[in-house]
Write a protein that holds these residues in place. Structure first.
Motif, PDB file in Angstrom:
ATOM      1  N   HIS A  89       0.848  -1.195   0.000  1.00 20.09           N
ATOM      2  CA  HIS A  89       0.000   0.000   0.000  1.00 20.09           C
ATOM      3  C   HIS A  89       0.885   1.247   0.000  1.00 20.09           C
ATOM      4  N   GLU A  97      -0.748  -2.828   4.442  1.00 21.93           N
ATOM      5  CA  GLU A  97      -1.420  -3.820   3.605  1.00 21.93           C
ATOM      6  C   GLU A  97      -0.504  -4.267   2.472  1.00 21.93           C
ATOM      7  N   PHE A  99      -0.456  -6.654  -1.089  1.00 26.20           N
ATOM      8  CA  PHE A  99      -1.312  -7.224  -2.127  1.00 26.20           C
ATOM      9  C   PHE A  99      -0.478  -8.171  -2.982  1.00 26.20           C
ATOM     10  N   ARG A 116      -5.404  -9.432  -0.471  1.00 26.57           N
ATOM     11  CA  ARG A 116      -4.832  -8.405   0.400  1.00 26.57           C
ATOM     12  C   ARG A 116      -4.550  -9.000   1.774  1.00 26.57           C
ATOM     13  N   THR A 181      -8.680  -0.551  -3.368  1.00 32.09           N
ATOM     14  CA  THR A 181      -8.004  -1.510  -2.501  1.00 32.09           C
ATOM     15  C   THR A 181      -8.960  -2.490  -1.833  1.00 32.09           C
TER      16      THR A 181
END
Length: 356
Positions: A89, A97, A99, A116, A181
């Protein structure tokens, strides 16, 4: 030996012309890896790495010591598939976070999804699927992840071996996708209620911003590997167009479908993969360049821009054949460059820096 690479955070801005040439040195940072796919520079000043078997790790750039954060249990590495791209993030220190995109078995289907995770206490927890049911195959899965300046997530997808889906606006394959997101669809996407950002891609595996310009590298068939400038809503032609619009049939299709041609292409193909943008003053001759890793060609390339960010002025080999297949490149804020190999055994991270 001459080396040029791009920044791990993949959002650097181009600067002015190169000032002078300086010598560089190349070292092995770490080895005994197995098919690494993504290298990212984290806000914690460590290198974040995925390996196709499902392992997410952090690597200390000072010592080369790799620490596993998570092995994702449902990753299925098949052919070119497995754990692929990763993005942190943009506000990672306050929004921790992570991903990732990977292939897995969904019943009898081989599919791809973006998940995520929350990062805390040196581990990743709370997996949340934010987009799913992207068709996967042993070939052409993409997939690179990248955050835009407005904090939307871009996802490259391959055609999974079926070229026509790249032109099918209802399919997720052969596209660059853009989502929030939480997996919702941004209201300013080009197609209402669709994650589609661009279409007509065969297998894009590189994605990076150079200032406001978004570049992508894409595998061709036996011809026409490409570097593209990605623009909202554009069609990149596959499978009807390979490389430039330079045959009668391609020209007809291009005129009717608003095709965006590549800014550079190669025949025969090099198997272009991860790339990044270099802007550091540490190695001034590399400023304002794309750094491109190639698999089949075993070469790291320096794609140099002049005053025009849409025109590559020169293509130079940094090194060829020394380390085998090259998957991704990453530049730290201090201008050091990291490259990972993709040979399947005893893979390495190579560190390149200005020689003192």
């Amino acid at each position: 030996m001459y080396l040029l690479l791009s920044s791990c955070n993949k959002t650097n801005k181009p600067s002015g012309p190169a000032l002078t040439n300086v010598p560089i040195e190349i070292k092995i940072l770490t080895d005994n890896l197995k098919t690494p796919w993504e290298l990212l520079w984290g806000q914690d000043n460590l290198i974040w790495m995925t390996q196709r078997s499902g392992v997410i790790s952090r690597v200390d750039p000072a010592t080369g010591i790799s620490t596993v954060l998570l092995t994702i249990p449902d990753v299925v590495a098949r052919g070119e598939g497995g754990l692929l791209g990763m993005a942190l993030h943009p506000d990672f220190t306050s929004v921790p976070e992570v991903f990732v995109v990977y292939n897995y078995n969904s019943g009898s289907n081989y599919e791809e999804k973006v998940v995520r995770y929350q990062f805390a206490n040196n581990t990743l927890t709370s997996p949340t699927v934010i987009i799913d049911h992207i068709k996967a195959a042993g070939i052409h899965n993409g997939s690179r992840l990248l955050f835009t300046p407005d904090k939307k997530l871009l996802i490259t997808t391959g055609d999974a071996g079926s070229g026509p889906v790249a032109q099918d606006q209802s399919a997720l394959n052969g596209k660059i996708l853009r989502i929030n997101t939480d997996g919702s669809i941004p209201s300013d996407n080009p197609v209402s209620n669709s994650p589609l950002w661009t279409k007509g891609h065969r297998n894009p595996q590189g994605l990076v911003f150079g200032g406001p310009v978004l570049y992508s590298s894409e595998h061709g068939p036996n011809n026409d590997d490409e570097v593209n400038v990605i623009e909202k809503g554009r069609n990149y032609g596959w499978p009807n167009v390979e490389g430039l619009c330079n045959t009668a049939a391609e020209q007809t299709f291009c005129s009717a479908n608003n095709i965006k041609e590549p800014i550079y292409n190669w025949t025969p193909t090099l198997a272009v993969s991860g790339m990044d943008y270099y802007t550091s003053d540490s190695i001034p001759q590399w400023k304002n360049s794309l750094l491109l890793a190639t698999l089949k060609d075993n070469t790291l390339y320096n794609l140099k821009f002049g005053n025009d960010a849409l025109k590559i002025d020169s293509v130079l080999e940094v090194f060829r054949g020394t380390y085998g297949r090259l998957r991704d490149v990453c530049v730290a804020p201090n201008g050091k460059v990291y490259v990972c190999t993709s040979n399947g055994s005893n893979d390495k991270i190579i560190a390149i820096s200005r020689k003192n």
